[in-house]
Design a protein around this motif. Structure first.
Motif, mmCIF file in Angstrom:
data_model
loop_
_atom_site.group_PDB
_atom_site.id
_atom_site.type_symbol
_atom_site.label_atom_id
_atom_site.label_comp_id
_atom_site.label_asym_id
_atom_site.label_seq_id
_atom_site.Cartn_x
_atom_site.Cartn_y
_atom_site.Cartn_z
ATOM 1 N N GLN A 82 0.841 -1.190 0.000
ATOM 2 C CA GLN A 82 0.000 0.000 0.000
ATOM 3 C C GLN A 82 0.873 1.235 0.000
ATOM 4 O O GLN A 82 1.873 1.301 0.712
ATOM 5 C CB GLN A 82 -0.898 0.004 1.237
ATOM 6 N N GLY A 83 0.528 2.226 -0.813
ATOM 7 C CA GLY A 83 1.262 3.488 -0.837
ATOM 8 C C GLY A 83 0.797 4.423 0.256
ATOM 9 O O GLY A 83 0.105 4.020 1.199
ATOM 10 N N SER A 84 1.134 5.694 0.122
ATOM 11 C CA SER A 84 0.807 6.678 1.157
ATOM 12 C C SER A 84 -0.655 7.121 1.123
ATOM 13 O O SER A 84 -1.147 7.702 2.085
ATOM 14 C CB SER A 84 1.719 7.905 1.026
ATOM 15 N N THR A 130 2.875 0.506 -4.306
ATOM 16 C CA THR A 130 4.312 0.453 -4.535
ATOM 17 C C THR A 130 4.729 -1.000 -4.444
ATOM 18 O O THR A 130 3.925 -1.873 -4.106
ATOM 19 C CB THR A 130 5.091 1.284 -3.495
ATOM 20 N N GLY A 131 5.979 -1.281 -4.722
ATOM 21 C CA GLY A 131 6.447 -2.642 -4.576
ATOM 22 C C GLY A 131 7.603 -2.952 -5.501
ATOM 23 O O GLY A 131 8.326 -2.058 -5.948
ATOM 24 N N GLY A 171 2.450 2.722 -8.766
ATOM 25 C CA GLY A 171 1.236 2.814 -9.554
ATOM 26 C C GLY A 171 0.017 3.042 -8.706
ATOM 27 O O GLY A 171 0.098 3.524 -7.580
ATOM 28 N N SER A 172 -1.122 2.650 -9.272
ATOM 29 C CA SER A 172 -2.386 2.895 -8.588
ATOM 30 C C SER A 172 -3.363 1.770 -8.862
ATOM 31 O O SER A 172 -3.197 0.986 -9.791
ATOM 32 C CB SER A 172 -2.990 4.215 -9.056
ATOM 33 N N MET A 173 -4.367 1.724 -8.020
ATOM 34 C CA MET A 173 -5.452 0.759 -8.191
ATOM 35 C C MET A 173 -6.757 1.514 -8.302
ATOM 36 O O MET A 173 -6.895 2.620 -7.796
ATOM 37 C CB MET A 173 -5.503 -0.220 -7.033
ATOM 38 N N SER A 174 -7.695 0.895 -8.998
ATOM 39 C CA SER A 174 -9.047 1.428 -9.101
ATOM 40 C C SER A 174 -10.003 0.331 -8.677
ATOM 41 O O SER A 174 -9.952 -0.774 -9.224
ATOM 42 C CB SER A 174 -9.371 1.840 -10.535
#
Length: 149
Positions: free
Chosen positions: A49-51, A57-58, A71-74
């Motif tokens: 999990q990012g901020s 992240t990873g 990146g990101s998730m939707s």
């Protein structure tokens, strides 16, 4: 699902295959050796999990290579993930872009019969040296990942 509620956070076994029908054997029940020509990459993805809730992240990596992911998730049905992998491998910069979706759960399936998985597409964003030549930018492959934990 992870403790923070994101189905993407965790460790995944990763495989990618070239989208080249000319390399596919016409009869999949025959000698599997031609399938080896389709392999694009394999390794492990670790997503954290990012901020902020949508940020991920990873890392993604395997034997002798590793890329930092951002990146990101939707959320949705299915949920979507987009990330870019960047790193230096054998002295050369590598950049790949990924898009993927959670595989929906089949009605009536159980955890023993259906594992959490993602499927998607990857593109080599910039060229890099490979096997004495150059791996060109723009090559697209399909990928899948199965959640380990």
């Amino acid at each position: 699902m992870s403790a923070d509620g994101s189905p993407f956070v965790g460790t995944w076994t990763y495989r990618s295959l070239l989208n080249d029908p000319k390399l596919s054997p016409t009869d999949p029940s025959t000698d599997p050796a031609p399938w080896a020509n389709l392999f694009f990459g394999y390794g492990t993805i670790v997503i954290k999990q990012g901020s902020i809730p949508e940020e991920l992240t990873g890392t993604i990596g395997g034997d002798d290579w590793s890329l930092a992911l951002h990146g990101s998730m939707s959320p949705g049905n299915p949920g979507q993930v987009r990330f870019q992998g960047k790193g230096v491998v054998n002295g050369a910069e590598w950049i790949y872009d990924y898009i993927g979706w959670l595989v929906p759960v089949w009605p009536g399936s159980t955890n023993e019969l259906q594992k959490v998985a993602m499927v998607g597409s990857i593109v080599r964003t910039i060229p890099h040296p490979s096997g004495g030549g150059t791996a060109p930018a723009g090559v697209v492959a399909s990928w899948y990942a199965v959640k380990v934990k």
